[in-house]
Design an enzyme around this catalytic site. Structure first.
Site, PDB file in Angstrom:
ATOM      1  N   ARG A  25      27.679 -20.545  60.514  1.00 22.58           N
ATOM      2  CA  ARG A  25      26.950 -19.788  59.484  1.00 22.58           C
ATOM      3  C   ARG A  25      26.049 -20.745  58.709  1.00 22.58           C
ATOM      4  NH1 ARG A  25      28.367 -14.637  58.549  1.00 22.58           N
ATOM      5  NH2 ARG A  25      30.329 -13.862  59.412  1.00 22.58           N
ATOM      6  N   GLN A  29      37.077 -13.314  48.948  1.00 18.27           N
ATOM      7  CA  GLN A  29      37.042 -14.388  47.951  1.00 18.27           C
ATOM      8  C   GLN A  29      38.472 -14.876  47.722  1.00 18.27           C
ATOM      9  OE1 GLN A  29      34.503 -13.675  44.487  1.00 18.27           O
ATOM     10  NE2 GLN A  29      33.637 -11.887  45.525  1.00 18.27           N
ATOM     11  N   LYS A  72      30.754 -19.648  66.651  1.00 16.28           N
ATOM     12  CA  LYS A  72      29.506 -19.464  65.907  1.00 16.28           C
ATOM     13  C   LYS A  72      29.533 -20.330  64.653  1.00 16.28           C
ATOM     14  CE  LYS A  72      31.146 -15.523  63.186  1.00 16.28           C
ATOM     15  NZ  LYS A  72      31.134 -14.075  62.996  1.00 16.28           N
ATOM     16  N   ASP A  85      30.514  -5.603  57.933  1.00 12.20           N
ATOM     17  CA  ASP A  85      29.749  -5.426  56.708  1.00 12.20           C
ATOM     18  C   ASP A  85      28.289  -5.135  57.062  1.00 12.20           C
ATOM     19  OD1 ASP A  85      28.683  -5.444  54.160  1.00 12.20           O
ATOM     20  OD2 ASP A  85      29.716  -7.263  53.533  1.00 12.20           O
ATOM     21  N   THR A  86      27.460  -6.137  57.195  1.00 17.10           N
ATOM     22  CA  THR A  86      26.061  -5.895  57.553  1.00 17.10           C
ATOM     23  C   THR A  86      25.855  -5.811  59.061  1.00 17.10           C
ATOM     24  OG1 THR A  86      25.560  -8.257  57.565  1.00 17.10           O
ATOM     25  CG2 THR A  86      25.265  -7.077  55.483  1.00 17.10           C
ATOM     26  N   ASP A 142      34.994 -14.815  66.128  1.00 17.96           N
ATOM     27  CA  ASP A 142      35.008 -16.183  65.607  1.00 17.96           C
ATOM     28  C   ASP A 142      36.395 -16.773  65.819  1.00 17.96           C
ATOM     29  OD1 ASP A 142      36.633 -15.113  63.508  1.00 17.96           O
ATOM     30  OD2 ASP A 142      34.830 -14.620  62.388  1.00 17.96           O
TER      31      ASP A 142
END
Length: 317
Positions: free
Chosen positions: A199, A102, A197, A227-228, A174
């Site tokens: 999003r 962030q 890519k 992360d995921t 990326d």
């Protein structure tokens, strides 16, 4: 540890990654300072420093990883405690800097939380920050105190080099990670490729194109954070489609939120190489995941900071 000029060094830690703090302290020939970091009955964080830090250079090892708000509050309260106990210098050793993604406004009425965290740390009394592989390098400029930004690439490259893999190509997942991929490629004397890519939604990535050649090569994807693992595994699948012989992946910060482990284990990634900036609990361990220690690098950085020596010399090729 005491220098000839009488300076004293203390290593403290909260609950985020005490094992890493112990490894760093052992590297320095020290033990972790006696502290208690717990909770009051009402859920508030309780900190007690059980040894003198008066006049000492205190290094608090605390990545702000999950649970992020708890680990951040522990760090802030520990900093306040040692400041009030008359520590001379307070260095926050933050191997993983939470809220780093962030770092800017992408739409109206959004916070810049990475800057807020920097303000909180400075206001609490931190006099220096040591961190590793910030998601956005400009976060260093959010601080008005010294920031030592360590790199995970040398640790990752040493391990990959030792595997003596043939026909390597380093892949950036990326366009934003090209400089990191170039650093690794230069150390491995390998070419690079870039996955293009988009999003369509947060946490969702679609591979559009591949820049470079991976056919018949061993591809190594490098990122700062997994992360995921959605982007990572989709990228690995695309490399397979473009003819890569084998696919490895590496990153500095293994966040590994659900369903990352299931995705990695079901993917064509042969090995995911990570560091221990974030502790890996038993439920996130996998035969496919190799964990490397950053303790020697942080230990050397602390020695140099404590001795008023250059930290950047650690990365001279």
């Amino acid at each position: 540890m005491v220098l000839e000029n009488g300076k004293r060094l203390r290593i403290l830690t909260g609950n985020a990654n005490p094992k890493l703090a112990e490894e760093i302290a052992a590297y320095l020939g020290l033990s972790v300072g006696e502290t208690f970091v717990g909770r009051f009955n009402n859920g508030e964080t309780q900190v007690m420093i059980d040894e003198s830090v008066r006049g000492a250079n205190v290094f608090i090892v605390q990545p702000t990883c999950q649970p992020v708000n708890d680990t951040l509050m522990e760090l802030l309260i520990m900093v306040d405690a040692v400041r009030r106990a008359s520590a001379t210098q307070i260095t926050a050793v933050i191997p993983y800097y939470g809220y780093a993604r962030q770092d800017r406004k992408t739409r109206g009425r959004e916070p810049i939380s990475a800057k807020l965290v920097a303000n909180l740390l400075t206001t609490a009394g931190v006099t220096r920050v040591v961190t590793m592989d910030l998601h956005a390098g400009q976060i260093q400029g959010f601080f008005d105190i010294p920031v030592d930004h360590l790199l995970g690439v040398p640790i990752l490259s040493d391990y990959i080099s030792a595997k003596q893999m043939d026909d390597l190509v380093v892949v950036s997942p990326d366009l934003g990670g090209v400089s990191r991929a170039r650093q690794l490629a230069d150390r491995l004397h390998a070419p690079i490729a870039i996955i293009e890519k988009r999003r369509p939604a947060p946490g969702v990535a679609e591979v559009m194109n591949l820049i470079g050649n991976v056919e018949g090569k061993t591809a190594v994807i490098i990122d700062d954070i997994v992360d995921t693992a959605g982007s990572l595994t989709e990228g690995a699948k695309a490399l397979d489609k473009y003819g890569a012989k084998e696919v490895y992946a590496c990153c500095t910060h293994a966040v590994l939120s659900d369903p990352a482990i299931a995705r990695v284990e079901a993917s064509n990634i042969k090995e995911l190489i990570v560091t221990n900036t974030i502790p890996l609990p038993p439920e996130k361990c996998s035969p496919k995941i190799k964990v490397l220690s950053v303790a020697p690098l942080f230990g050397e950085a602390i020695i140099r900071i404590f001795g008023d020596l250059s930290v950047s010399k650690l990365f001279d090729a």
